[in-house]
Design a protein around this motif. Structure first.
Motif, mmCIF file in Angstrom:
data_model
loop_
_atom_site.group_PDB
_atom_site.id
_atom_site.type_symbol
_atom_site.label_atom_id
_atom_site.label_comp_id
_atom_site.label_asym_id
_atom_site.label_seq_id
_atom_site.Cartn_x
_atom_site.Cartn_y
_atom_site.Cartn_z
ATOM 1 N N SER A 13 -38.006 32.226 29.899
ATOM 2 C CA SER A 13 -38.145 31.560 28.616
ATOM 3 C C SER A 13 -36.857 30.817 28.285
ATOM 4 N N CYS A 14 -36.983 29.605 27.770
ATOM 5 C CA CYS A 14 -35.827 28.825 27.322
ATOM 6 C C CYS A 14 -35.713 28.843 25.802
ATOM 7 N N ARG A 15 -36.507 29.679 25.150
ATOM 8 C CA ARG A 15 -36.545 29.725 23.692
ATOM 9 C C ARG A 15 -35.264 30.283 23.100
ATOM 10 N N HIS A 16 -34.497 31.052 23.854
ATOM 11 C CA HIS A 16 -33.276 31.685 23.355
ATOM 12 C C HIS A 16 -32.023 30.837 23.586
ATOM 13 N N HIS A 17 -32.147 29.754 24.337
ATOM 14 C CA HIS A 17 -30.989 28.902 24.592
ATOM 15 C C HIS A 17 -30.509 28.250 23.303
ATOM 16 N N GLY A 19 -28.229 25.126 21.175
ATOM 17 C CA GLY A 19 -27.827 23.718 21.214
ATOM 18 C C GLY A 19 -28.864 22.839 21.873
ATOM 19 N N ASP A 20 -28.388 21.873 22.673
ATOM 20 C CA ASP A 20 -29.279 20.923 23.334
ATOM 21 C C ASP A 20 -30.196 21.578 24.358
ATOM 22 N N ALA A 21 -29.832 22.767 24.828
ATOM 23 C CA ALA A 21 -30.630 23.456 25.847
ATOM 24 C C ALA A 21 -31.820 24.203 25.252
ATOM 25 N N GLU A 22 -31.848 24.351 23.921
ATOM 26 C CA GLU A 22 -32.935 25.088 23.284
ATOM 27 C C GLU A 22 -34.233 24.293 23.375
ATOM 28 N N THR A 23 -35.266 24.931 23.857
ATOM 29 C CA THR A 23 -36.582 24.311 23.943
ATOM 30 C C THR A 23 -37.637 25.415 23.958
ATOM 31 N N ASP A 24 -38.806 25.120 23.470
ATOM 32 C CA ASP A 24 -39.883 26.100 23.405
ATOM 33 C C ASP A 24 -40.717 26.029 24.683
ATOM 34 N N LYS A 25 -40.081 26.289 25.821
ATOM 35 C CA LYS A 25 -40.775 26.234 27.109
ATOM 36 C C LYS A 25 -40.665 27.564 27.833
ATOM 37 N N ILE A 26 -41.749 27.929 28.500
ATOM 38 C CA ILE A 26 -41.823 29.096 29.365
ATOM 39 C C ILE A 26 -42.088 28.566 30.776
ATOM 40 N N TYR A 27 -41.296 29.021 31.745
ATOM 41 C CA TYR A 27 -41.453 28.614 33.141
ATOM 42 C C TYR A 27 -41.989 29.788 33.939
ATOM 43 N N THR A 39 -45.687 25.425 26.757
ATOM 44 C CA THR A 39 -45.061 25.667 25.463
ATOM 45 C C THR A 39 -45.212 27.130 25.086
ATOM 46 N N GLY A 40 -44.093 27.763 24.722
ATOM 47 C CA GLY A 40 -44.088 29.177 24.402
ATOM 48 C C GLY A 40 -44.970 29.544 23.225
ATOM 49 N N ALA A 41 -44.939 28.735 22.164
ATOM 50 C CA ALA A 41 -45.751 29.032 20.979
ATOM 51 C C ALA A 41 -47.232 29.031 21.321
ATOM 52 N N MET A 42 -47.660 28.126 22.173
ATOM 53 C CA MET A 42 -49.062 28.073 22.574
ATOM 54 C C MET A 42 -49.423 29.289 23.427
ATOM 55 N N LEU A 43 -48.529 29.659 24.350
ATOM 56 C CA LEU A 43 -48.779 30.793 25.233
ATOM 57 C C LEU A 43 -48.872 32.099 24.441
ATOM 58 N N MET A 44 -48.081 32.229 23.396
ATOM 59 C CA MET A 44 -48.046 33.457 22.600
ATOM 60 C C MET A 44 -49.166 33.536 21.561
ATOM 61 N N ASP A 45 -49.821 32.431 21.279
ATOM 62 C CA ASP A 45 -50.863 32.393 20.254
ATOM 63 C C ASP A 45 -52.198 32.869 20.844
ATOM 64 N N PRO A 46 -52.718 34.007 20.362
ATOM 65 C CA PRO A 46 -53.978 34.517 20.917
ATOM 66 C C PRO A 46 -55.177 33.615 20.598
ATOM 67 N N ASN A 47 -55.022 32.693 19.661
ATOM 68 C CA ASN A 47 -56.120 31.785 19.305
ATOM 69 C C ASN A 47 -56.178 30.547 20.197
ATOM 70 N N LEU A 53 -53.995 25.336 26.955
ATOM 71 C CA LEU A 53 -52.542 25.378 27.158
ATOM 72 C C LEU A 53 -52.054 24.085 27.804
ATOM 73 N N ASP A 54 -50.810 23.724 27.528
ATOM 74 C CA ASP A 54 -50.217 22.536 28.151
ATOM 75 C C ASP A 54 -49.507 22.919 29.457
ATOM 76 N N LEU A 55 -50.160 23.733 30.269
ATOM 77 C CA LEU A 55 -49.604 24.205 31.535
ATOM 78 C C LEU A 55 -49.517 23.042 32.518
ATOM 79 N N LYS A 56 -48.278 22.770 32.992
ATOM 80 C CA LYS A 56 -48.042 21.647 33.910
ATOM 81 C C LYS A 56 -47.134 22.092 35.047
#
Length: 100
Positions: A13-17, A19-27, A39-47, A53-56
């Motif tokens: 997860s890059c959610r904890h980075h 400054g400029d490195a902060e992003t809501d992405k899960i790899y 996107t982390g928010a989408m992955l964590m949302d049970p709805n 998902l924007d899985l790429k």
């Protein structure tokens, strides 16, 4: 529950980075060497359904002409800011993170 064609080897997860490195992405690195991002928010949302998902694919190898089976070639990876570093049997591979 997400299902892939290959087992998951590593998740980052890059959610904890900061400054400029902060992003809501899960790899997600799979055992077969495929590296995905979403996107982390989408992955964590049970709805949010899996197909919504924007899985790429995060990294596409330019020219891998080896005919042998590369399963397990990549041992791990890290992402920080605009760079991805993957390490494996052939050493280090770096790539730029593409903006969505």
């Amino acid at each position: 529950t997400l299902e892939f064609k290959s087992p998951v080897k590593q998740v980052m997860s890059c959610r904890h980075h900061e400054g400029d490195a902060e992003t809501d992405k899960i790899y997600i690195l799979l055992w077969n060497g495929m590296l995905y991002k979403c996107t982390g928010a989408m992955l964590m949302d049970p709805n949010v359904a899996n197909d919504a998902l924007d899985l790429k694919i995060a990294v596409i190898e330019e020219d891998d002409e080896d005919e042998d089976d590369d399963k397990g070639e990549y041992k791990g990876f890290c992402v920080f800011g605009k760079k991805i570093c993957i390490y494996g049997n052939d050493g280090l591979f770096t790539a730029d993170v593409k903006d969505d």
